[in-house]
Design a protein around this motif. Structure first.
Motif, PDB file in Angstrom:
ATOM      1  N   ALA A   1       0.835  -1.207   0.000  1.00 17.25           N
ATOM      2  CA  ALA A   1       0.000   0.000   0.000  1.00 17.25           C
ATOM      3  C   ALA A   1       0.870   1.258   0.000  1.00 17.25           C
ATOM      4  O   ALA A   1       0.529   2.261  -0.631  1.00 17.25           O
ATOM      5  N   SER A   2       1.994   1.199   0.704  1.00 18.02           N
ATOM      6  CA  SER A   2       2.883   2.363   0.782  1.00 18.02           C
ATOM      7  C   SER A   2       3.489   2.687  -0.576  1.00 18.02           C
ATOM      8  O   SER A   2       3.581   3.854  -0.976  1.00 18.02           O
ATOM      9  N   LYS A   3       3.909   1.667  -1.294  1.00 15.97           N
ATOM     10  CA  LYS A   3       4.484   1.891  -2.628  1.00 15.97           C
ATOM     11  C   LYS A   3       3.444   2.477  -3.572  1.00 15.97           C
ATOM     12  O   LYS A   3       3.752   3.366  -4.382  1.00 15.97           O
ATOM     13  N   LEU A   4       2.236   1.984  -3.455  1.00 14.08           N
ATOM     14  CA  LEU A   4       1.147   2.509  -4.285  1.00 14.08           C
ATOM     15  C   LEU A   4       0.842   3.963  -3.912  1.00 14.08           C
ATOM     16  O   LEU A   4       0.653   4.828  -4.784  1.00 14.08           O
ATOM     17  N   ALA A   5       0.794   4.257  -2.617  1.00  6.58           N
ATOM     18  CA  ALA A   5       0.515   5.616  -2.160  1.00  6.58           C
ATOM     19  C   ALA A   5       1.588   6.594  -2.642  1.00  6.58           C
ATOM     20  O   ALA A   5       1.277   7.731  -3.030  1.00  6.58           O
ATOM     21  N   CYS A   6       2.832   6.160  -2.630  1.00 13.64           N
ATOM     22  CA  CYS A   6       3.921   7.026  -3.084  1.00 13.64           C
ATOM     23  C   CYS A   6       3.761   7.355  -4.570  1.00 13.64           C
ATOM     24  O   CYS A   6       3.935   8.515  -4.983  1.00 13.64           O
ATOM     25  N   LYS A   7       3.408   6.362  -5.370  1.00 14.24           N
ATOM     26  CA  LYS A   7       3.230   6.591  -6.808  1.00 14.24           C
ATOM     27  C   LYS A   7       2.087   7.562  -7.078  1.00 14.24           C
ATOM     28  O   LYS A   7       2.194   8.456  -7.917  1.00 14.24           O
ATOM     29  N   ILE A   8       0.978   7.387  -6.365  1.00 11.76           N
ATOM     30  CA  ILE A   8      -0.168   8.267  -6.561  1.00 11.76           C
ATOM     31  C   ILE A   8       0.150   9.677  -6.068  1.00 11.76           C
ATOM     32  O   ILE A   8      -0.204  10.675  -6.705  1.00 11.76           O
ATOM     33  N   ALA A   9       0.848   9.783  -4.945  1.00  6.53           N
ATOM     34  CA  ALA A   9       1.199  11.097  -4.400  1.00  6.53           C
ATOM     35  C   ALA A   9       2.138  11.858  -5.332  1.00  6.53           C
ATOM     36  O   ALA A   9       2.002  13.074  -5.508  1.00  6.53           O
ATOM     37  N   LEU A  10       3.077  11.161  -5.933  1.00  2.00           N
ATOM     38  CA  LEU A  10       3.990  11.807  -6.875  1.00  2.00           C
ATOM     39  C   LEU A  10       3.230  12.358  -8.075  1.00  2.00           C
ATOM     40  O   LEU A  10       3.507  13.463  -8.556  1.00  2.00           O
ATOM     41  N   LYS A  11       2.260  11.583  -8.543  1.00  3.49           N
ATOM     42  CA  LYS A  11       1.489  11.997  -9.718  1.00  3.49           C
ATOM     43  C   LYS A  11       0.554  13.151  -9.396  1.00  3.49           C
ATOM     44  O   LYS A  11       0.378  14.065 -10.217  1.00  3.49           O
ATOM     45  N   THR A  12      -0.051  13.132  -8.226  1.00  2.34           N
ATOM     46  CA  THR A  12      -1.071  14.135  -7.877  1.00  2.34           C
ATOM     47  C   THR A  12      -0.532  15.264  -7.007  1.00  2.34           C
ATOM     48  O   THR A  12      -1.275  16.180  -6.660  1.00  2.34           O
ATOM     49  N   LYS A  13       0.744  15.168  -6.631  1.00  5.60           N
ATOM     50  CA  LYS A  13       1.366  16.172  -5.744  1.00  5.60           C
ATOM     51  C   LYS A  13       0.608  16.281  -4.412  1.00  5.60           C
ATOM     52  O   LYS A  13       0.382  17.377  -3.882  1.00  5.60           O
ATOM     53  N   SER A  14       0.239  15.138  -3.881  1.00  5.67           N
ATOM     54  CA  SER A  14      -0.513  15.083  -2.628  1.00  5.67           C
ATOM     55  C   SER A  14       0.412  14.923  -1.428  1.00  5.67           C
ATOM     56  O   SER A  14       1.510  14.365  -1.540  1.00  5.67           O
ATOM     57  N   ASP A  15      -0.045  15.387  -0.271  1.00  6.03           N
ATOM     58  CA  ASP A  15       0.615  15.069   0.987  1.00  6.03           C
ATOM     59  C   ASP A  15       0.241  13.646   1.378  1.00  6.03           C
ATOM     60  O   ASP A  15      -0.869  13.179   1.088  1.00  6.03           O
ATOM     61  N   VAL A  16       1.136  12.957   2.058  1.00  5.93           N
ATOM     62  CA  VAL A  16       0.859  11.620   2.575  1.00  5.93           C
ATOM     63  C   VAL A  16       0.921  11.666   4.099  1.00  5.93           C
ATOM     64  O   VAL A  16       1.879  12.178   4.677  1.00  5.93           O
ATOM     65  N   HIS A  17      -0.103  11.122   4.726  1.00  9.41           N
ATOM     66  CA  HIS A  17      -0.174  11.073   6.190  1.00  9.41           C
ATOM     67  C   HIS A  17      -0.161   9.606   6.623  1.00  9.41           C
ATOM     68  O   HIS A  17      -1.106   8.861   6.353  1.00  9.41           O
ATOM     69  N   LEU A  18       0.921   9.209   7.270  1.00  6.34           N
ATOM     70  CA  LEU A  18       1.032   7.847   7.798  1.00  6.34           C
ATOM     71  C   LEU A  18       0.416   7.801   9.186  1.00  6.34           C
ATOM     72  O   LEU A  18       0.624   8.704   9.996  1.00  6.34           O
ATOM     73  N   ILE A  19      -0.315   6.736   9.449  1.00  9.86           N
ATOM     74  CA  ILE A  19      -0.886   6.573  10.789  1.00  9.86           C
ATOM     75  C   ILE A  19      -0.672   5.137  11.247  1.00  9.86           C
ATOM     76  O   ILE A  19      -0.914   4.186  10.506  1.00  9.86           O
ATOM     77  N   HIS A  20      -0.170   5.006  12.470  1.00  4.60           N
ATOM     78  CA  HIS A  20       0.021   3.683  13.073  1.00  4.60           C
ATOM     79  C   HIS A  20      -0.813   3.611  14.344  1.00  4.60           C
ATOM     80  O   HIS A  20      -0.723   4.488  15.208  1.00  4.60           O
ATOM     81  N   MET A  21      -1.648   2.585  14.422  1.00  3.90           N
ATOM     82  CA  MET A  21      -2.501   2.419  15.596  1.00  3.90           C
ATOM     83  C   MET A  21      -1.860   1.474  16.596  1.00  3.90           C
ATOM     84  O   MET A  21      -1.374   0.401  16.228  1.00  3.90           O
ATOM     85  N   VAL A  22      -1.887   1.864  17.860  1.00  2.90           N
ATOM     86  CA  VAL A  22      -1.365   1.032  18.942  1.00  2.90           C
ATOM     87  C   VAL A  22      -2.505   0.739  19.908  1.00  2.90           C
ATOM     88  O   VAL A  22      -3.102   1.659  20.476  1.00  2.90           O
ATOM     89  N   GLU A  23      -2.819  -0.521  20.050  1.00  2.42           N
ATOM     90  CA  GLU A  23      -3.815  -0.929  21.039  1.00  2.42           C
ATOM     91  C   GLU A  23      -3.069  -1.370  22.296  1.00  2.42           C
ATOM     92  O   GLU A  23      -2.614  -2.504  22.415  1.00  2.42           O
ATOM     93  N   LEU A  24      -2.888  -0.431  23.219  1.00  2.00           N
ATOM     94  CA  LEU A  24      -2.087  -0.689  24.411  1.00  2.00           C
ATOM     95  C   LEU A  24      -2.836  -1.569  25.406  1.00  2.00           C
ATOM     96  O   LEU A  24      -4.056  -1.487  25.520  1.00  2.00           O
ATOM     97  N   PRO A  25      -2.101  -2.378  26.151  1.00  2.00           N
ATOM     98  CA  PRO A  25      -2.726  -3.087  27.268  1.00  2.00           C
ATOM     99  C   PRO A  25      -3.306  -2.081  28.257  1.00  2.00           C
ATOM    100  O   PRO A  25      -2.903  -0.920  28.287  1.00  2.00           O
ATOM    101  N   SER A  26      -4.230  -2.503  29.077  1.00  2.00           N
ATOM    102  CA  SER A  26      -4.905  -1.582  29.992  1.00  2.00           C
ATOM    103  C   SER A  26      -3.924  -0.859  30.909  1.00  2.00           C
ATOM    104  O   SER A  26      -4.122   0.298  31.257  1.00  2.00           O
ATOM    105  N   GLY A  27      -2.859  -1.501  31.295  1.00  2.00           N
ATOM    106  CA  GLY A  27      -1.877  -0.865  32.169  1.00  2.00           C
ATOM    107  C   GLY A  27      -1.208   0.327  31.529  1.00  2.00           C
ATOM    108  O   GLY A  27      -0.865   1.300  32.191  1.00  2.00           O
TER     109      GLY A  27
END
Length: 275
Positions: free
Chosen positions: A17-43
């Motif tokens: 997905a990242s490689k695809l996003a980079c290709k599309i962003a280069l073509k459209t001059k878009s910003d790319v926002h990466l998001i990583h979700m962390v599901e932390l233990p309750s502690g």
């Protein structure tokens, strides 16, 4: 298009997905926002008296994730100037939904881990939830796309009036790449229609739009899914676009049983629009 949201979990499908996003962003001059979700233990969430996880331990854990994300950004997006990253302490679906709204994303690109992307969409994954509920167009990809130029796009539809919104979004996307468009209607034994009737239906559906570089295509197969996959493969298309319908997601299209014997390599990236 100005902002592309890319959920990252560091899997190989996320890399695709990242490689695809980079290709599309280069073509459209878009910003790319990466998001990583962390599901932390309750502690981790509490970090107070009585927990088994210390604050230094939790901070070190978060620091390592940040470092990993920065390395990932450099690895896949060094060609781009405007790449941002964020870590959200939420489950994947909620995190994607909320952050998409926060940044006013124009497109979400996700990797899929199912046997086929359609299988994952139909069985209730985070991908399916995002596709079903997102007001933002979503691209799902499950394999690497080396020569991805977006010159041949398939718009597969029932060509009913309620899918006009999806067509309009698709045309905006296709115009950015000056793509050849294949309008596709798949007929099955259960819902058969003559080729002439199907083509007339497509013509009526698109007549008010100024569209060039397109063809009308009617394909007969045992299921809609098989017809779309085979047609896109035979015509060497690079992306298939579909409309999704609220609670039913893509099941409106793929209500037949899934053929698990279909080759993973046949499946193209799928661009979805909620209607």
């Amino acid at each position: 298009m100005k902002k592309i949201l890319l959920p990252v979990d560091f899997s190989k499908h996320s890399e695709y997905a990242s490689k695809l996003a980079c290709k599309i962003a280069l073509k459209t001059k878009s910003d790319v926002h990466l998001i990583h979700m962390v599901e932390l233990p309750s502690g981790f969430a509490d970090m107070g008296a009585g927990t088994n996880i210390s604050i230094p331990e939790s901070m070190l854990y978060i620091k390592k994730i940040k470092e990993k994300l920065l390395d990932y950004k450099e690895r896949f997006f060094s060609e781009l100037d405007d790449v941002y990253h964020a870590i959200r302490f939420q489950n994947p679906y909620d995190g994607i939904r909320d952050y998409s709204k926060k940044i006013n994303a124009n497109l979400i690109i996700m990797g899929s881990k199912g046997h086929t992307a359609l299988e994952e969409i139909l069985i209730g994954s985070n991908t399916e939830k995002t596709v079903r509920n997102s007001e933002v167009p979503v691209i799902i990809t499950k394999k690497e796309t080396d020569d991805f130029k977006l010159k041949k796009l398939v718009f597969a539809s029932t060509f009913e009036k309620d899918e006009a919104k999806a067509l309009e979004g698709f045309l905006r996307f296709a115009n950015m790449f000056d793509s050849d468009i294949y309008f596709l209607k798949v007929n099955t034994p259960q819902k058969f229609e003559s080729t002439a009737d199907s083509k007339n239906k497509i013509k009526a559906f698109i007549k008010k739009y100024q569209i060039t570089n397109y063809s009308l295509n009617v394909y007969s197969d045992k299921s809609v899914q098989d017809g779309i996959l085979k047609f896109s493969s035979e015509n060497d298309s690079e992306l298939v676009s579909l409309a999704t319908h609220g609670r039913s997601g893509l099941s409106r299209f793929f209500n037949e049983s899934i053929s698990v014997n279909l080759s993973k390599n046949v499946l193209k990236p799928i661009l979805t629009f909620k209607v």
